[in-house]
Design a protein around this motif. Structure first.
Motif, PDB file in Angstrom:
ATOM      1  N   VAL A  35      69.565 -33.988  -5.995  1.00 41.07           N
ATOM      2  CA  VAL A  35      69.520 -33.796  -6.991  1.00 41.07           C
ATOM      3  C   VAL A  35      68.174 -33.471  -7.988  1.00 41.07           C
ATOM      4  CG1 VAL A  35      70.003 -34.913  -9.263  1.00 41.07           C
ATOM      5  CG2 VAL A  35      71.415 -35.725  -7.310  1.00 41.07           C
ATOM      6  N   ALA A  36      67.016 -34.365  -7.738  1.00 41.58           N
ATOM      7  CA  ALA A  36      65.707 -33.199  -7.850  1.00 41.58           C
ATOM      8  C   ALA A  36      65.894 -32.095  -7.622  1.00 41.58           C
ATOM      9  CB  ALA A  36      64.493 -34.042  -6.931  1.00 41.58           C
ATOM     10  N   ILE A  37      65.709 -31.781  -6.798  1.00 43.68           N
ATOM     11  CA  ILE A  37      66.011 -30.156  -6.142  1.00 43.68           C
ATOM     12  C   ILE A  37      67.192 -28.864  -7.028  1.00 43.68           C
ATOM     13  CG2 ILE A  37      66.897 -28.201  -4.671  1.00 43.68           C
ATOM     14  CD1 ILE A  37      65.249 -30.250  -2.618  1.00 43.68           C
ATOM     15  N   VAL A  38      68.631 -29.555  -7.437  1.00 43.76           N
ATOM     16  CA  VAL A  38      69.335 -29.341  -7.759  1.00 43.76           C
ATOM     17  C   VAL A  38      68.332 -29.047  -9.436  1.00 43.76           C
ATOM     18  CG1 VAL A  38      71.537 -28.701  -9.401  1.00 43.76           C
ATOM     19  CG2 VAL A  38      70.801 -29.326  -6.755  1.00 43.76           C
ATOM     20  N   ALA A  39      67.875 -30.272  -9.622  1.00 43.27           N
ATOM     21  CA  ALA A  39      67.483 -29.608 -11.746  1.00 43.27           C
ATOM     22  C   ALA A  39      66.504 -29.650 -11.735  1.00 43.27           C
ATOM     23  CB  ALA A  39      67.075 -31.937 -12.328  1.00 43.27           C
ATOM     24  N   LEU A  40      65.310 -29.149 -10.773  1.00 45.72           N
ATOM     25  CA  LEU A  40      64.493 -28.624 -11.065  1.00 45.72           C
ATOM     26  C   LEU A  40      64.925 -27.193 -10.329  1.00 45.72           C
ATOM     27  CD1 LEU A  40      61.598 -30.861  -9.552  1.00 45.72           C
ATOM     28  CD2 LEU A  40      61.690 -30.143 -11.641  1.00 45.72           C
ATOM     29  N   ASN A  41      66.012 -26.694 -10.561  1.00 48.43           N
ATOM     30  CA  ASN A  41      66.105 -25.167 -10.301  1.00 48.43           C
ATOM     31  C   ASN A  41      65.925 -23.673 -11.409  1.00 48.43           C
ATOM     32  OD1 ASN A  41      67.684 -22.750  -8.886  1.00 48.43           O
ATOM     33  ND2 ASN A  41      69.389 -23.084 -10.434  1.00 48.43           N
ATOM     34  N   GLY A  42      64.734 -22.705 -10.743  1.00 45.04           N
ATOM     35  CA  GLY A  42      64.424 -21.900 -11.885  1.00 45.04           C
ATOM     36  C   GLY A  42      62.491 -22.662 -11.879  1.00 45.04           C
ATOM     37  N   HIS A  43      62.339 -23.417 -11.446  1.00 44.25           N
ATOM     38  CA  HIS A  43      61.339 -23.512 -11.214  1.00 44.25           C
ATOM     39  C   HIS A  43      59.910 -23.074 -10.487  1.00 44.25           C
ATOM     40  CE1 HIS A  43      62.488 -26.930 -14.259  1.00 44.25           C
ATOM     41  NE2 HIS A  43      61.346 -26.902 -14.907  1.00 44.25           N
ATOM     42  N   SER A  44      58.082 -23.094 -10.992  1.00 42.47           N
ATOM     43  CA  SER A  44      57.942 -22.237  -9.713  1.00 42.47           C
ATOM     44  C   SER A  44      58.455 -22.821  -8.774  1.00 42.47           C
ATOM     45  CB  SER A  44      56.906 -22.848 -10.450  1.00 42.47           C
ATOM     46  OG  SER A  44      55.765 -23.648 -10.047  1.00 42.47           O
ATOM     47  N   ARG A  45      57.543 -22.911  -7.147  1.00 45.41           N
ATOM     48  CA  ARG A  45      57.806 -22.413  -6.216  1.00 45.41           C
ATOM     49  C   ARG A  45      56.670 -23.808  -6.105  1.00 45.41           C
ATOM     50  NH1 ARG A  45      59.857 -19.621  -2.750  1.00 45.41           N
ATOM     51  NH2 ARG A  45      60.383 -16.964  -3.379  1.00 45.41           N
ATOM     52  N   ARG A  46      55.861 -24.068  -6.313  1.00 46.66           N
ATOM     53  CA  ARG A  46      54.944 -25.260  -6.467  1.00 46.66           C
ATOM     54  C   ARG A  46      55.821 -26.680  -6.838  1.00 46.66           C
ATOM     55  NH1 ARG A  46      49.462 -25.301  -8.798  1.00 46.66           N
ATOM     56  NH2 ARG A  46      48.088 -27.338  -8.099  1.00 46.66           N
ATOM     57  N   ALA A  47      56.167 -26.522  -7.786  1.00 43.98           N
ATOM     58  CA  ALA A  47      57.559 -27.791  -8.338  1.00 43.98           C
ATOM     59  C   ALA A  47      58.491 -28.514  -7.441  1.00 43.98           C
ATOM     60  CB  ALA A  47      58.123 -26.552  -9.453  1.00 43.98           C
ATOM     61  N   MET A  48      58.719 -26.805  -6.507  1.00 41.63           N
ATOM     62  CA  MET A  48      59.368 -27.363  -5.238  1.00 41.63           C
ATOM     63  C   MET A  48      59.220 -27.709  -4.176  1.00 41.63           C
ATOM     64  SD  MET A  48      62.564 -26.521  -7.308  1.00 41.63           S
ATOM     65  CE  MET A  48      63.696 -26.485  -6.472  1.00 41.63           C
ATOM     66  N   VAL A  49      58.006 -27.827  -4.167  1.00 45.12           N
ATOM     67  CA  VAL A  49      57.387 -28.267  -2.812  1.00 45.12           C
ATOM     68  C   VAL A  49      57.460 -29.902  -2.911  1.00 45.12           C
ATOM     69  CG1 VAL A  49      55.730 -28.597  -1.733  1.00 45.12           C
ATOM     70  CG2 VAL A  49      55.972 -26.463  -2.577  1.00 45.12           C
ATOM     71  N   TYR A  50      57.723 -30.265  -3.036  1.00 37.95           N
ATOM     72  CA  TYR A  50      57.449 -31.969  -3.016  1.00 37.95           C
ATOM     73  C   TYR A  50      59.405 -32.546  -3.084  1.00 37.95           C
ATOM     74  CZ  TYR A  50      56.366 -36.679  -4.213  1.00 37.95           C
ATOM     75  OH  TYR A  50      57.097 -38.331  -3.286  1.00 37.95           O
ATOM     76  N   PRO A  51      60.162 -32.370  -2.986  1.00 37.62           N
ATOM     77  CA  PRO A  51      61.422 -32.152  -3.390  1.00 37.62           C
ATOM     78  C   PRO A  51      62.116 -31.903  -2.379  1.00 37.62           C
ATOM     79  CG  PRO A  51      61.345 -30.532  -5.704  1.00 37.62           C
ATOM     80  CD  PRO A  51      59.882 -31.572  -5.575  1.00 37.62           C
ATOM     81  N   TRP A  52      61.384 -31.066  -2.215  1.00 32.03           N
ATOM     82  CA  TRP A  52      61.764 -30.100  -0.672  1.00 32.03           C
ATOM     83  C   TRP A  52      61.532 -30.779   0.114  1.00 32.03           C
ATOM     84  CZ3 TRP A  52      65.654 -27.265   0.564  1.00 32.03           C
ATOM     85  CH2 TRP A  52      66.368 -26.538  -0.350  1.00 32.03           C
ATOM     86  N   THR A  53      59.766 -31.072   0.155  1.00 36.26           N
ATOM     87  CA  THR A  53      59.617 -32.341   1.510  1.00 36.26           C
ATOM     88  C   THR A  53      60.167 -33.841   2.069  1.00 36.26           C
ATOM     89  OG1 THR A  53      57.586 -31.060   0.824  1.00 36.26           O
ATOM     90  CG2 THR A  53      57.090 -33.122   1.913  1.00 36.26           C
ATOM     91  N   LEU A  54      60.708 -34.375   0.676  1.00 33.87           N
ATOM     92  CA  LEU A  54      61.488 -35.078   0.789  1.00 33.87           C
ATOM     93  C   LEU A  54      62.481 -35.192   1.183  1.00 33.87           C
ATOM     94  CD1 LEU A  54      60.682 -37.441  -2.740  1.00 33.87           C
ATOM     95  CD2 LEU A  54      59.517 -37.929  -0.767  1.00 33.87           C
ATOM     96  N   LEU A  55      63.336 -33.509   0.472  1.00 33.78           N
ATOM     97  CA  LEU A  55      64.545 -33.821   1.344  1.00 33.78           C
ATOM     98  C   LEU A  55      64.517 -34.023   3.318  1.00 33.78           C
ATOM     99  CD1 LEU A  55      67.684 -33.444   1.130  1.00 33.78           C
ATOM    100  CD2 LEU A  55      67.253 -30.552   0.436  1.00 33.78           C
ATOM    101  N   PHE A  56      63.907 -32.742   3.273  1.00 30.00           N
ATOM    102  CA  PHE A  56      62.756 -32.330   4.852  1.00 30.00           C
ATOM    103  C   PHE A  56      63.386 -33.825   5.939  1.00 30.00           C
ATOM    104  CE2 PHE A  56      63.524 -28.333   3.926  1.00 30.00           C
ATOM    105  CZ  PHE A  56      63.522 -27.338   4.748  1.00 30.00           C
TER     106      PHE A  56
END
Length: 272
Positions: free
Chosen positions: A66-87
Motif C-alpha cells: 500500500v505504501a508503494i502504491v501511495a508513494l508512486n511518483g515520488h523520488s527513488r530515495r522515498a521508495m527505497v524503504y517501502p520496497w525494502t520492507l516488501l522484499f
C-alpha cells in the motif's frame, strides 16, 4: 520535441492490474496464513495465538505494498524503504512457507520431492511480490508518459505563443505604419483642400470687388449724366438762363464731363 512520447496505459488496463493484484494478494494471504499458522504452532506458539504470526509477516507485505502504491511518483530515495520492507516480508513469507511445505511432505511420506513442495509453497508470496512490482511499474510509466506529454504540449504552446507574438508585433508595426500613412495622406489632402478653398475665396473676393467697383463706376457715370442734363438748354430756357453753346465746349459738356468743365463752358459762352 523530437522524442517519441509513449502511450499512457488505459485506465481499464490499470484497473484490471490493480484488481488482479488484489485477488492474488488475497489468495496468497489465505494460503500463507494457513501455512504460517501451522508453522507457528509447530514452533511452540500457543494455538490460540498462532494466527497472529502470519498477520505480522503478511501484514508487513500488505502495508509495504500500500505504501508503494501511495508513494508512486515520488523520488527513488522515498521508495527505497517501502520496497525494502516488501522484499523482506516476501522473503520471510517465502522461506516460512517453503519450510512448512518441506516439513509437511516429510510427515506425509509423499513421493513428491521436498524441493518441489517448497517451490509450490513459495510461489504465492513470490507471485504477489512480482505482480505488485508490475502494477506499480505501470503507474510509474503512466506518470512519466503524462509528464512528457504535458512538457511537449507546453513546448508547442510556447512556440505557438512566440509565433503569434511575432505575428502580433509585425501586425502592430504594419498597422502603425498604415495609420501613419493614412494620417499623412489625410493631412496632405486637407492642405490641398484648404489651398483650393483659399484660392477660390480669393478669386470670388476679387470678382466681387471688381463687380462692386464696376457698379460704383456705373452709378458715378449715371449721376454725372443727370447733372449735365439738368444744365441742358431746355432746362436753362425754362429757368431764364442762356442756352449753352453748341461748340467744342458744349460737346465736352454734353459728354458727361465734370461740373468744372461746365463752368469753363459757360465762361467761354459768355465771352462769345
Amino acid at each position: 520535441m523530437n522524442e517519441k512520447i509513449p502511450n499512457e496505459p488505459h485506465k481499464a488496463v490499470l484497473r484490471t492490474a490493480v484488481a488482479a493484484t488484489v485477488l492474488i494478494a488475497i489468495g496468497a494471504f489465505v494460503l500463507s496464513f494457513s501455512a504460517l499458522t501451522d508453522l507457528a504452532q509447530r514452533s511452540g506458539i500457543d494455538a490460540n495465538l498462532a494466527w497472529i504470526w502470519p498477520i505480522i509477516v503478511d501484514g508487513m507485505i500488505v502495508a509495504s505494498t500500500v505504501a508503494i502504491v501511495a508513494l508512486n511518483g515520488h523520488s527513488r530515495r522515498a521508495m527505497v524503504y517501502p520496497w525494502t520492507l516488501l522484499f523482506f516480508g516476501a522473503f520471510v513469507s517465502t522461506a516460512a512457507n517453503s519450510v512448512h511445505a518441506i516439513l509437511t511432505v516429510g510427515e506425509m511420506n509423499s513421493d513428491i520431492p521436498p524441493v518441489v513442495s517448497a517451490l509450490v509453497a513459495a510461489m504465492p508470496p513470490v507471485v504477489l511480490l512480482a505482480i505488485t512490482h508490475l502494477t506499480v511499474h505501470m503507474y510509474q510509466k503512466k506518470s512519466e508518459a503524462a509528464e512528457k506529454r504535458a512538457a511537449a504540449a507546453y513546448d508547442e504552446e510556447t512556440v505557438e505563443n512566440e509565433k503569434y507574438g511575432f505575428a502580433y508585433d509585425d501586425g502592430f508595426q504594419a498597422a502603425m505604419t498604415d495609420a501613419q500613412n493614412a494620417e499623412s495622406e489625410r493631412v496632405a489632402t486637407g492642405q490641398e483642400q484648404l489651398a483650393e478653398a483659399t484660392a477660390r475665396a480669393r478669386a470670388e473676393g476679387r470678382a466681387e470687388a471688381n463687380s462692386a467697383l464696376a457698379q460704383i463706376k456705373t452709378e458715378a457715370a449715371s449721376g454725372n449724366t443727370q447733372a449735365v442734363s439738368a444744365k441742358s438748354p431746355a432746362n436753362a430756357s425754362s429757368n431764364g438762363a442762356r442756352p449753352a453753346s453748341t461748340g467744342k465746349i458744349g460737346a465736352m459738356a454734353g459728354s458727361g464731363a465734370a461740373p468744372l468743365y461746365d463752368e469753363i463752358a459757360q465762361s467761354q459762352d459768355s465771352r462769345n
